[in-house]
Every structure is written in structure tokens, then in C-alpha cells.
Motif scaffolding. Sequence first.
Motif, mmCIF file in Angstrom:
data_model
loop_
_atom_site.group_PDB
_atom_site.id
_atom_site.type_symbol
_atom_site.label_atom_id
_atom_site.label_comp_id
_atom_site.label_asym_id
_atom_site.label_seq_id
_atom_site.Cartn_x
_atom_site.Cartn_y
_atom_site.Cartn_z
ATOM 1 N N ALA A 53 8.240 37.975 47.861
ATOM 2 C CA ALA A 53 8.816 39.194 48.440
ATOM 3 C C ALA A 53 8.405 40.443 47.664
ATOM 4 C CB ALA A 53 10.340 39.079 48.454
ATOM 5 N N GLU A 54 8.658 41.600 48.269
ATOM 6 C CA GLU A 54 8.509 42.880 47.570
ATOM 7 C C GLU A 54 9.763 43.072 46.704
ATOM 8 O OE1 GLU A 54 5.562 45.127 48.441
ATOM 9 O OE2 GLU A 54 5.194 42.986 48.729
ATOM 10 N N VAL A 55 9.576 43.448 45.441
ATOM 11 C CA VAL A 55 10.713 43.523 44.515
ATOM 12 C C VAL A 55 10.781 44.871 43.812
ATOM 13 C CG1 VAL A 55 11.774 42.535 42.447
ATOM 14 C CG2 VAL A 55 10.677 41.038 44.101
ATOM 15 N N LEU A 56 11.968 45.465 43.817
ATOM 16 C CA LEU A 56 12.233 46.634 42.983
ATOM 17 C C LEU A 56 12.890 46.151 41.705
ATOM 18 C CD1 LEU A 56 13.587 50.121 43.779
ATOM 19 C CD2 LEU A 56 14.796 48.748 42.096
ATOM 20 N N VAL A 57 12.309 46.507 40.566
ATOM 21 C CA VAL A 57 12.903 46.189 39.270
ATOM 22 C C VAL A 57 13.543 47.463 38.726
ATOM 23 C CG1 VAL A 57 12.496 45.453 36.898
ATOM 24 C CG2 VAL A 57 11.253 44.351 38.773
ATOM 25 N N ASN A 76 20.747 50.214 53.420
ATOM 26 C CA ASN A 76 19.401 50.529 53.903
ATOM 27 C C ASN A 76 18.365 49.444 53.685
ATOM 28 O OD1 ASN A 76 20.668 53.339 52.754
ATOM 29 N ND2 ASN A 76 19.589 53.651 54.698
ATOM 30 N N ALA A 77 18.592 48.565 52.722
ATOM 31 C CA ALA A 77 17.573 47.569 52.388
ATOM 32 C C ALA A 77 17.406 46.546 53.505
ATOM 33 C CB ALA A 77 17.928 46.864 51.088
ATOM 34 N N SER A 78 16.164 46.183 53.747
ATOM 35 C CA SER A 78 15.894 45.134 54.728
ATOM 36 C C SER A 78 16.027 43.773 54.056
ATOM 37 C CB SER A 78 14.484 45.294 55.299
ATOM 38 O OG SER A 78 13.513 44.948 54.322
ATOM 39 N N ASP A 79 16.066 42.726 54.852
ATOM 40 C CA ASP A 79 16.218 41.373 54.310
ATOM 41 C C ASP A 79 15.009 40.936 53.489
ATOM 42 O OD1 ASP A 79 18.671 41.186 55.543
ATOM 43 O OD2 ASP A 79 17.887 40.177 57.335
ATOM 44 N N THR A 80 13.879 41.601 53.697
ATOM 45 C CA THR A 80 12.658 41.218 52.976
ATOM 46 C C THR A 80 12.517 41.913 51.624
ATOM 47 O OG1 THR A 80 11.380 42.949 54.102
ATOM 48 C CG2 THR A 80 11.448 40.773 55.146
ATOM 49 N N GLU A 81 13.409 42.849 51.325
ATOM 50 C CA GLU A 81 13.368 43.562 50.052
ATOM 51 C C GLU A 81 14.278 42.868 49.051
ATOM 52 O OE1 GLU A 81 14.483 47.589 50.902
ATOM 53 O OE2 GLU A 81 12.991 47.792 52.493
ATOM 54 N N LYS A 82 13.776 42.700 47.816
ATOM 55 C CA LYS A 82 14.591 42.102 46.763
ATOM 56 C C LYS A 82 14.715 43.062 45.582
ATOM 57 C CE LYS A 82 14.296 37.178 47.682
ATOM 58 N NZ LYS A 82 14.322 35.861 47.004
ATOM 59 N N PHE A 83 15.735 42.808 44.757
ATOM 60 C CA PHE A 83 16.066 43.731 43.677
ATOM 61 C C PHE A 83 16.445 42.965 42.413
ATOM 62 C CE2 PHE A 83 16.926 45.500 47.765
ATOM 63 C CZ PHE A 83 16.441 46.791 47.701
ATOM 64 N N ILE A 84 15.843 43.384 41.308
ATOM 65 C CA ILE A 84 16.234 42.879 39.992
ATOM 66 C C ILE A 84 16.811 44.060 39.222
ATOM 67 C CG2 ILE A 84 15.483 41.837 37.832
ATOM 68 C CD1 ILE A 84 13.183 40.530 39.351
ATOM 69 N N TYR A 137 6.455 41.814 37.524
ATOM 70 C CA TYR A 137 6.690 41.288 38.869
ATOM 71 C C TYR A 137 7.072 42.384 39.865
ATOM 72 C CZ TYR A 137 6.683 36.594 36.852
ATOM 73 O OH TYR A 137 6.308 35.422 36.226
ATOM 74 N N ALA A 138 7.152 43.619 39.404
ATOM 75 C CA ALA A 138 7.681 44.695 40.240
ATOM 76 C C ALA A 138 6.676 45.212 41.263
ATOM 77 C CB ALA A 138 8.143 45.853 39.360
ATOM 78 N N THR A 139 7.188 45.521 42.442
ATOM 79 C CA THR A 139 6.461 46.302 43.436
ATOM 80 C C THR A 139 6.747 47.780 43.189
ATOM 81 O OG1 THR A 139 6.802 44.527 45.048
ATOM 82 C CG2 THR A 139 6.076 46.660 45.899
ATOM 83 N N ILE A 140 8.003 48.054 42.829
ATOM 84 C CA ILE A 140 8.489 49.396 42.492
ATOM 85 C C ILE A 140 9.348 49.256 41.243
ATOM 86 C CG2 ILE A 140 9.824 51.395 43.284
ATOM 87 C CD1 ILE A 140 9.547 50.174 46.169
ATOM 88 N N THR A 200 12.684 53.819 50.575
ATOM 89 C CA THR A 200 12.253 53.422 51.919
ATOM 90 C C THR A 200 10.759 53.656 52.097
ATOM 91 O OG1 THR A 200 14.434 53.942 52.858
ATOM 92 C CG2 THR A 200 12.573 53.837 54.395
ATOM 93 N N GLU A 201 10.288 54.809 51.631
ATOM 94 C CA GLU A 201 8.866 55.137 51.769
ATOM 95 C C GLU A 201 7.987 54.175 50.973
ATOM 96 O OE1 GLU A 201 6.219 59.177 51.837
ATOM 97 O OE2 GLU A 201 7.634 58.961 50.179
ATOM 98 N N LEU A 202 8.372 53.903 49.738
ATOM 99 C CA LEU A 202 7.559 53.030 48.894
ATOM 100 C C LEU A 202 7.565 51.588 49.391
ATOM 101 C CD1 LEU A 202 8.431 54.370 45.326
ATOM 102 C CD2 LEU A 202 6.284 54.681 46.576
ATOM 103 N N PHE A 203 8.703 51.124 49.878
ATOM 104 C CA PHE A 203 8.771 49.757 50.390
ATOM 105 C C PHE A 203 7.957 49.575 51.669
ATOM 106 C CE2 PHE A 203 12.737 48.513 47.926
ATOM 107 C CZ PHE A 203 12.193 47.365 47.376
ATOM 108 N N HIS A 204 7.873 50.630 52.469
ATOM 109 C CA HIS A 204 7.242 50.498 53.778
ATOM 110 C C HIS A 204 5.810 51.001 53.843
ATOM 111 C CE1 HIS A 204 11.523 50.031 54.835
ATOM 112 N NE2 HIS A 204 11.064 49.310 55.841
ATOM 113 N N ASP A 205 5.339 51.645 52.794
ATOM 114 C CA ASP A 205 3.963 52.155 52.789
ATOM 115 C C ASP A 205 3.228 51.541 51.600
ATOM 116 O OD1 ASP A 205 1.579 53.604 52.746
ATOM 117 O OD2 ASP A 205 2.535 55.485 53.358
#
Length: 240
Positions: A53-57, A76-84, A137-140, A200-205
Motif C-alpha cells: 500500500a501507499e503509506v504516510l509515515v 478523508n483517507a481512502s481504504d488503500t491509504e495506510k499510516f504509521i 517505507y514511506a510514500t509521504i 490528498t494531492e500527494l496520495f492521488h498524484d
Amino acid sequence: SHFFVQDKVSVSLLKSIGFANVTLAGDTRFDRVNAIVQRDNHLDFVADFKNGAEVLVAGSTWKADEVLLVNYINNNASDTEKFIIAPHNINAEAVQELKKSLGTKAVLYSERNDNSLKNYQVFIIDTIGLLTKIYSYATIAYVGGGYTKSGVHNVLEPATFGVPIVIGPNYAKFKEVKDLVEREACLVTKDQLSVTNVLTELFHDAALSAYKGDSARAYIEESLGATTKINTYVASLLKM
């Protein structure tokens, strides 16, 4: 007997009061964080949680940061977004309060052995010493402290992994943060709306996220070499 400084302003200040024994070396912290990339940063439990998955750390978060992040996750988070989330304060009561505030499946690091981590959306790291590796492991990356008086925490660790960085508004005391903001590798938020919009912008673009992450990594690479400059000078003295 000799000054090694980080920027041209410091060189000018020293020379203005009669000190010519000065070298513009840069900041040795860049060499330190660059070395982090060369080591083994694998963590089985983070890989299990991420599960592709895409992950925000979110590192070194304070209460003000967590309120904003929880609001985003819950609304706002979608089911495909994860967070640490690696809180600055890992007091058990504060960690439980954070966990209870989340309206989604959250698990603590201290609970990991009895759980299938891939089934959770939020992973709370209630221990210390792991954050640097987790950034790999971070996407953001969201770096906490920017909504406190003391200011934002260390942004160089996520930057070295080529990750776009999100922070709060208090960063004026930190040259490296100002540099990353100027390069658009670090995005400044000021309230809930801006946090929501930026994430939202970073997760979707993906292209935008990659561009900002590449800019962060390039900044690290361009700033290397202070340690070598200092060691070379010291070695030359030993040969005299």
C-alpha cells in the motif's frame, strides 16, 4: 585555531570581525543521513503492515499534529491509504488516547506479535529507535513539531530516502527546512484544510509525489562533503 562553518553568512560574519581562519565546509549531518541509506533498513513488521500500500509515515508527532492527522484519517483517507504514526510522547496513556481517537483499525507496535498487521490501516509505534528505518517505507513523510513553539523535528532523515515531506508552519529556525521548502520538496501546512488538501494531492498524484521526493533526495546529495573537508584539513595538520 580554525573554524568550519555551514554557510557563506557565517564566513562573512567571522571575516567582518577579523577571523580569516575559516572554511566553508557545509553541514556534517548530511553525510550522516546519507550513510543511513547505505545500511540495511529492512523491518519485517513494517513490510507486513505496508503490504504493497501507499503509506504516510508521521514521525515525532505532537498532540497538535495528531489531531490534524486523525481528522484526515477518519474523514478523508481512502481504504488503500495506510499510516504509521511514531509519536514524540510514547506515554502509555497518550498512546491509548491516540488509538481510541481513530475510527479505523489501529494497532500498536507493542501489540504486533498477536496480530496480522496487513489487516490494519494505522500502525502506532509506541517505542523509540525505529523511526529512521521506518522512513524508508514511506510514500509521504509528515514530520511533527511544526505546530509547537520549538518547531519542526528532523526533516533530513525522510529527505535522504527521497520522500516528499509535510510539516506545520513553525520552521523558520531551520536552514535545511527553509531550503527544502524553497525547492518544493517540503510542503507547509497551516490548518486542517491545508493538511487535508496536501495529503490528498500527494496520495492521488504519484508523479507529483515522486517529483517532490526526488527533489528532497537531490538536496541531500548536493549538500554532501563536509566531513571529508574537515578530515582532509585535520590530516594535513598531522602531516606538518
